[in-house]
Structure formats: C-alpha cells, structure tokens
Design a protein around this motif. Structure first.
Motif, PDB file in Angstrom:
ATOM      1  N   ILE A  30     119.995   4.134   4.816  1.00  0.00           N
ATOM      2  CA  ILE A  30     120.789   4.648   3.695  1.00  0.00           C
ATOM      3  C   ILE A  30     121.990   3.746   3.470  1.00  0.00           C
ATOM      4  CG2 ILE A  30     122.146   6.582   2.795  1.00  0.00           C
ATOM      5  CD1 ILE A  30     120.479   8.450   4.484  1.00  0.00           C
ATOM      6  N   THR A  31     122.212   3.386   2.211  1.00  0.00           N
ATOM      7  CA  THR A  31     123.420   2.676   1.809  1.00  0.00           C
ATOM      8  C   THR A  31     124.135   3.537   0.780  1.00  0.00           C
ATOM      9  OG1 THR A  31     122.396   0.505   2.148  1.00  0.00           O
ATOM     10  CG2 THR A  31     124.371   0.586   0.770  1.00  0.00           C
ATOM     11  N   ALA A  32     125.344   4.007   1.131  1.00  0.00           N
ATOM     12  CA  ALA A  32     126.133   4.860   0.235  1.00  0.00           C
ATOM     13  C   ALA A  32     127.275   4.048  -0.360  1.00  0.00           C
ATOM     14  CB  ALA A  32     126.679   6.065   0.998  1.00  0.00           C
ATOM     15  N   THR A  33     127.436   4.164  -1.693  1.00  0.00           N
ATOM     16  CA  THR A  33     128.478   3.363  -2.359  1.00  0.00           C
ATOM     17  C   THR A  33     129.311   4.242  -3.277  1.00  0.00           C
ATOM     18  OG1 THR A  33     127.185   2.818  -4.338  1.00  0.00           O
ATOM     19  CG2 THR A  33     126.831   1.447  -2.392  1.00  0.00           C
ATOM     20  N   CYS A  34     130.502   3.770  -3.567  1.00  0.00           N
ATOM     21  CA  CYS A  34     131.354   4.431  -4.550  1.00  0.00           C
ATOM     22  C   CYS A  34     132.165   3.377  -5.290  1.00  0.00           C
ATOM     23  CB  CYS A  34     132.279   5.456  -3.894  1.00  0.00           C
ATOM     24  SG  CYS A  34     133.558   4.722  -2.843  1.00  0.00           S
ATOM     25  N   LEU A  35     132.684   3.774  -6.442  1.00  0.00           N
ATOM     26  CA  LEU A  35     133.456   2.838  -7.251  1.00  0.00           C
ATOM     27  C   LEU A  35     134.853   2.612  -6.681  1.00  0.00           C
ATOM     28  CD1 LEU A  35     133.594   1.146  -9.885  1.00  0.00           C
ATOM     29  CD2 LEU A  35     134.384   3.224 -11.048  1.00  0.00           C
ATOM     30  N   GLN A  36     135.399   3.638  -6.015  1.00  0.00           N
ATOM     31  CA  GLN A  36     136.763   3.552  -5.501  1.00  0.00           C
ATOM     32  C   GLN A  36     136.856   2.596  -4.309  1.00  0.00           C
ATOM     33  OE1 GLN A  36     134.886   6.213  -6.085  1.00  0.00           O
ATOM     34  NE2 GLN A  36     136.102   8.094  -6.290  1.00  0.00           N
ATOM     35  N   HIS A  37     138.074   2.195  -4.022  1.00  0.00           N
ATOM     36  CA  HIS A  37     138.370   1.391  -2.840  1.00  0.00           C
ATOM     37  C   HIS A  37     138.923   2.309  -1.759  1.00  0.00           C
ATOM     38  CE1 HIS A  37     137.632  -2.486  -4.763  1.00  0.00           C
ATOM     39  NE2 HIS A  37     138.160  -1.944  -5.855  1.00  0.00           N
ATOM     40  N   PRO A  38     138.893   1.895  -0.474  1.00  0.00           N
ATOM     41  CA  PRO A  38     139.340   2.780   0.619  1.00  0.00           C
ATOM     42  C   PRO A  38     140.733   3.366   0.403  1.00  0.00           C
ATOM     43  CG  PRO A  38     138.227   0.867   1.516  1.00  0.00           C
ATOM     44  CD  PRO A  38     138.338   0.639   0.031  1.00  0.00           C
ATOM     45  N   ALA A  39     141.646   2.588  -0.143  1.00  0.00           N
ATOM     46  CA  ALA A  39     143.010   3.088  -0.339  1.00  0.00           C
ATOM     47  C   ALA A  39     143.051   4.267  -1.304  1.00  0.00           C
ATOM     48  CB  ALA A  39     143.909   1.957  -0.842  1.00  0.00           C
ATOM     49  N   ASP A  40     142.091   4.295  -2.249  1.00  0.00           N
ATOM     50  CA  ASP A  40     142.081   5.381  -3.230  1.00  0.00           C
ATOM     51  C   ASP A  40     141.639   6.705  -2.630  1.00  0.00           C
ATOM     52  OD1 ASP A  40     142.734   3.489  -5.208  1.00  0.00           O
ATOM     53  OD2 ASP A  40     140.606   2.977  -5.498  1.00  0.00           O
ATOM     54  N   LEU A  41     141.014   6.666  -1.446  1.00  0.00           N
ATOM     55  CA  LEU A  41     140.434   7.868  -0.850  1.00  0.00           C
ATOM     56  C   LEU A  41     141.207   8.375   0.355  1.00  0.00           C
ATOM     57  CD1 LEU A  41     136.714   6.628  -0.884  1.00  0.00           C
ATOM     58  CD2 LEU A  41     137.811   8.094  -2.579  1.00  0.00           C
TER      59      LEU A  41
END
Length: 622
Positions: A30-41
C-alpha cells in the motif's frame, strides 16, 4: 484480479488507509498519499495517530502528491498499481461542478500513467455527483460531475458501481478539502470502479492479403466494416456466444429433422447478384464493394510471413469473378506493386446460393441443410440493425404431396426451438416474456419471424424481426417444393443473453468473451456501464444536380464515427425562397458501448464527418 499493489490518493487524515489495512492480506503493498505536506498536518491529533499506525505496519506514506500529476511523484519503477483509490474528490471551498469535473478529468489522465494493464480506479462520490442512473435521485447531466465522461478522457470506462459503506471501514472519517474539520455527507454515496478500455485506434480498417492459386491479392476492408472481416466466430475453436446459439439452435432442430451441415464454401467475395430473396419479403439491401489488387511486388515476401500492415485472410473467392489476365499487360504498374484491380461485392445473404445447394450432387431430399456464416449489408443506423451479422440458412425440401403437413410441422418445431432458447436466461418468476410469431407477408407465401421481447426495456422496439421464411417457388423442381429459413444469429444471441447492444458482439475486448462459459447460456452483464451520450447537429446544402443518398449518409457516419453514432434523426428540410436550394438538418447521437468515448473525441469525429460528407456526398455543410 487479486490486487497486490494499492495506491491511495487525496488522503486527508489517513483514516481510510488505517481502516483498509485491517481488511487486506499483509502481503498487499500500500502506498498512501496526500496533497498536504507534513507541516500542514502537525496540529491534527487524529491524523498523527493514523500516521503512527501506518508507520508501525510499514505502510509507505508520501506527502505533497498531486493526484493530477501522479507520474511526476512516482518513478517509473514504482508504478503499475493494481488499484487506485480516490475518495470524495473535491477542489475545495465552493468550487462548482465545472472545476470538479476538470479535477476528475486530470486525475483519470494521470491514472493512465501509473495503473497496471488490468488495474482498477475506485472513485467514491457523494449522492448525485456522478450523474449516472445509479444515483438515486439522478441529477440532471449538466448539474453533475459527469464522472463517466471525465474518466473517458483518461481512457477509462465505468465497470461497476455500488454503495459506499462507511460501516465496512471502522474508524474511517472523511474530511473536507485540505483536512478541514467539516466532512462530506456520505449517505447515498457510491463507489465507482473504472477500468481501462481498448483504444479507438485499434478499430481502423485492416489490410488483408489472400492467395488465389499462385497469385497474391490484397485489399482493405470497408471503413464501415472495420474490425468485422475474418473474425471466425463460428470456427471450430471459437467460444463466441454466436457460435453457442447456432449450435443450440441446430441441436434443437435436429430432434425433428435429419440435418446435413454444409461447409461454408460459397464465396464471400463475388460479382454475383445479391440473392434470390423475393422483393415482396423485404427491401433488398445495398452491397459493400471492395477493390481487390494483385500484389506482384510483395508476393514473395508475403509468402514467408505476415507483415505488420497486412494479415492472412481465409476468404473464399469466386475464381470466375477474377479476370484471367489480371495484371498481365501492365508492366509499369506491376513494377510499382499494384498491377490492376477488380471490384467485388461482399456476400449479403446465403439466399444467393440456394440454387447451387439444391442442384449439388450431395443434396439429400428430406434432410434439412444448414449453412452458416457472416454476411454484410449497408443499412441505416438503428438500434437493432447491423451492417455485419451471422446468418444461418435452413434449406428443406418438401414432398409436394405432403407439403402442407410438413410445413406446419416445420413452423411448430421452429417456434418451439426458438422459444426454448429465448426463455433460457429468464429469471424464475420474472414478468418479462418472449414469444415467437410468424407474420405472413402481403404476397401470401412468405413470412417474417417476429420476437416479442420486453427484456431490453421500454426504450426499445417491442417486436424484433430475427429472420425470414421464404416459400416462394424461386427454385423450380419437379418433385419438391422448398422452404428457406434465414435466421439472424446476432439478433438471436442478443435476445437470448440479454445483450442490448449489437456492437458488443464484435468487440476485441477480451473481457467480453470472459463473460461466457463455453456452451453455457447465462444472462450477460456488461463490463461498460452507463456510457455517456454526446449530441451534435449538422446541416448542409444539397447540390441541385446531384441526388442525396441517405443510406450512404448513414454509411459514412458509421465509418467516420467507428460505429459510435447510435442515432441519426432528421430535424428538418429548408428550401431557400430565392435560390430554391435545399438544406437538410440532422441530429447525431454518439455513444460507445465498449470504449472510452470522451466529449473531445466525439467532437473531433463530428468535425471529420462534416469534411467526409462534403468529399463523398458532394454536399456543402452550413
């Protein structure tokens, strides 16, 4: 296909990935992705908890991944995913349907770069967003996200749709744009499953070569018949449903009559007439003509192997139709590879050959002779009218002294055989019904075979003509009268299996044949659901001295659109008060049954159609 590699895009708080890993085999990657960067979360404890779970399970997580540019985020060796998930895509804030359609179109084009050949794309949408009949209620097309049309821009078709269940994913909580706390309303949400379709480029006319004695000839199949010559659906190794229906029909008839199956030795290409079918029975169709060229330059090279441009074709030719001195006197043309050409017509019915069958030495009086094979006819574009189909012709000689009783017996057994086939796939307790009727024609001798069927819904004709019964004395004989029964196997197969579109029978997509077990009859379930329609109008001036052939107009439309025009409706006729020039207007509806037809491609086909009718039919588009 069991998925081994999954890609999740647009993950907000990663709760879907965290829930999914508990339902899958540990071997699944599984490869999970998101548009945000780590700092945003960092400020969201739910997201951080989910990320911690994923790291503990060794799940790959990537940040800053734009779902519309997946090839940029994934290296070439890290692609070929078996399944891609995108749950509740949205451009954010108060973006309208146009912006969200654009997001979907770009996403699907991006998926084509990273998906495995038989992979799937899963897109979950809120109630009504998709714009398909699966939505309850269904939004108006212009107010929906038009997900199937947007997917077509990436070469995808909708293959399945089912309710999206949050209960099946404990712990999943969908979030808004950029992980905003406000979530989507998922009541009535649907999961749409898309698969890749074959490209339209594969439907171009093919070039064939054929050998007659020691001479080689080549020809190109007519554009309106692209992909329909030399398919071998009735061959010994075929498991095509048309063959199954033919075998079942012949087996049923053999219970009553001794049968003699004839090899299809009659020429597919000839200069002969169209047939002996009486004019009272039906209007004789126009023939397809092809140009056969003698190919001297490539004769030696073609004998060794099939080239990329041409393939072997096992078509029987009528030798008497070919000039004996073809190419003998034209040295210059022979040096260029094409010596001369002769125009031949494609077989339009086996009825043209009944006299040859009856007068052959091995004809057995009292037996039913069966001849089956493909035939080709120019025709108008209508739902159950096809330019290519498979005909089974039954030839039965009746003793003149017992003609009436034998004929009644034939009709009764033919009706029982057809009814038995047509009811094989009806569900028990179903209100749907089928019945076979023989409708006597105005000449008082011949019949057409009608099937009353409601299987395809109210938008389809109630009665379909699947064949003819000819009793006219078209072949004089001293002791016998003859009955000729012509059956359209394609139409019969459609009715038996519940295939609502004849074009599916001719698809090159392997998924079609995988739906059928050899020799088994079951209801067909399509792998391409809710294909979108695109409507275009066209108007043009007629040339005063040239007539307008509407059949050719339909034939050109069929060729240019690669059989994606499903309806041509006349809208009006206008005559200019001063010049008296006549203008016609038509409405064309485009829809593909097995390929991804995008609005852009349909518009391009319409533009090409305008050019072709000007070139071929000598009209002036307005």
């Amino acid at each position: 296909m069991v998925p081994r590699r999954l890609l999740l895009v647009g993950e907000g708080n990663f709760s879907f990935t965290a829930s999914l890993i508990d339902t899958l085999d540990p071997e699944v990657s599984i490869t999970a992705t998101c548009l945000q960067h780590p700092a945003d979360l960092e400020g969201d404890p739910v997201t951080q908890e989910n990320l911690q779970r994923l790291r503990e399970r060794g799940i790959e997580v990537r940040f800053g991944v734009d779902c519309t540019q997946l090839a940029h985020a994934l290296l070439s060796h890290d692609r070929d995913f078996d399944r891609i998930y995108f749950n509740f895509p949205h451009c954010g804030r108060k973006a309208g349907v146009a912006k969200n359609r654009e997001l979907l179109a770009k996403f699907f084009r991006s998926c084509a770069d990273v998906l495995a050949q038989e992979g799937e794309v899963h897109v979950a949408l809120c109630r009504g967003q998709g714009g398909t009949p699966a939505d309850k209620p269904q939004r108006e097309w212009h107010n929906s996200w038009q997900v199937v049309a947007m997917a077509a821009q990436g070469g995808f078709i909708l293959s399945d749709v089912y309710p999206f269940s949050c209960e099946a994913m404990p712990g999943y909580k969908c979030t808004g744009y950029r992980s905003q706390a406000k979530s989507f309303h998922v009541e009535g949400a649907l999961n749409h499953v898309f698969t890749q379709s074959l490209p339209f480029a594969g439907s171009q006319p093919r070039a064939f070569r054929v050998r007659l004695q020691d001479r080689w000839f080549s020809f190109t199949e007519p554009e309106a018949l692209a992909g329909k010559l030399n398919r071998g659906f009735l061959g010994a190794s075929s498991c095509h449903p048309i063959k199954t229906i033919n075998e079942e029909l012949i087996a049923e008839l053999s219970k009553k009559f001794p049968l003699k199956r004839l090899k299809c030795s009659f020429p597919l290409l000839s200069q002969g007439g169209t047939g002996v079918l009486p004019a009272e029975t039906c209007d004789l169709p126009s023939d397809f003509w092809i140009s056969l060229h003698e190919d001297n330059l490539h004769s030696e090279s073609l004998t060794g192997e099939i080239t990329q441009e041409k393939e072997d074709v096992f078509l029987s030719l009528s030798e008497c139709a070919l000039p004996k001195n073809l190419g003998q006197d034209d040295c210059k043309a022979a040096h260029e590879g094409i010596s001369e050409q002769v125009k031949l017509r494609l077989r339009s019915s086996f009825l043209a050959h009944v006299e040859a069958v009856i007068h052959s030495p091995d004809f057995l009086p009292g037996s039913m002779h069966v001849l089956s094979g493909p035939v080709f006819r120019k025709c108008h574009i209508l739902p159950f009218t096809m330019p290519a189909f498979h005909e089974t012709l039954l030839i039965l000689g009746l003793n003149k002294s017992r003609k009436e009783s034998c004929f009644e017996s034939l009709l009764g057994h033919l009706k029982d055989s057809l009814d038995n086939l047509l009811t094989r796939t009806l569900l028990e307790g179903s209100n749907l019904s089928t019945s076979v009727e023989f409708i006597l024609q105005p000449n008082g001798k011949d019949y057409v075979i009608h099937v009353k069927s409601l299987n395809f819904g109210p938008d389809y004709p109630e009665n379909l003509t699947i064949g003819t019964i000819v009793t006219s004395k078209i072949v004089p004989h001293k002791h016998q009268d003859f009955v000729f029964v012509s059956i359209n196997l394609d139409l019969l197969a459609m009715l038996v299996y519940g295939i609502s579109d004849w074009r599916l029978l001719w698809t090159f997509d392997n998924r079609f044949l995988k739906k059928f077990a050899p020799g088994k009859i079951e209801h067909f379930k399509s792998y391409s659901l809710y294909p979108p329609c695109y409507v275009h109008d066209i108007s043009f001036w007629l040339e005063e001295k040239k007539g307008f052939d509407e059949l050719e107009f339909h034939t050109v439309a069929r060729a240019v659109s690669q059989d994606t025009i499903i309806s041509i409706q006349p809208l009006g006729r206008f005559q200019h008060p001063d010049t008296e020039q006549v203008s016609l207007c038509y409405r064309l509806t485009y829809q593909a049954c097995d390929k991804a037809l995008s609005p852009q491609l349909a518009a391009a086909m319409q533009s090409q159609f305008r050019k072709e009718i000007q070139r071929q039919l000598h009209v002036s588009p307005r």
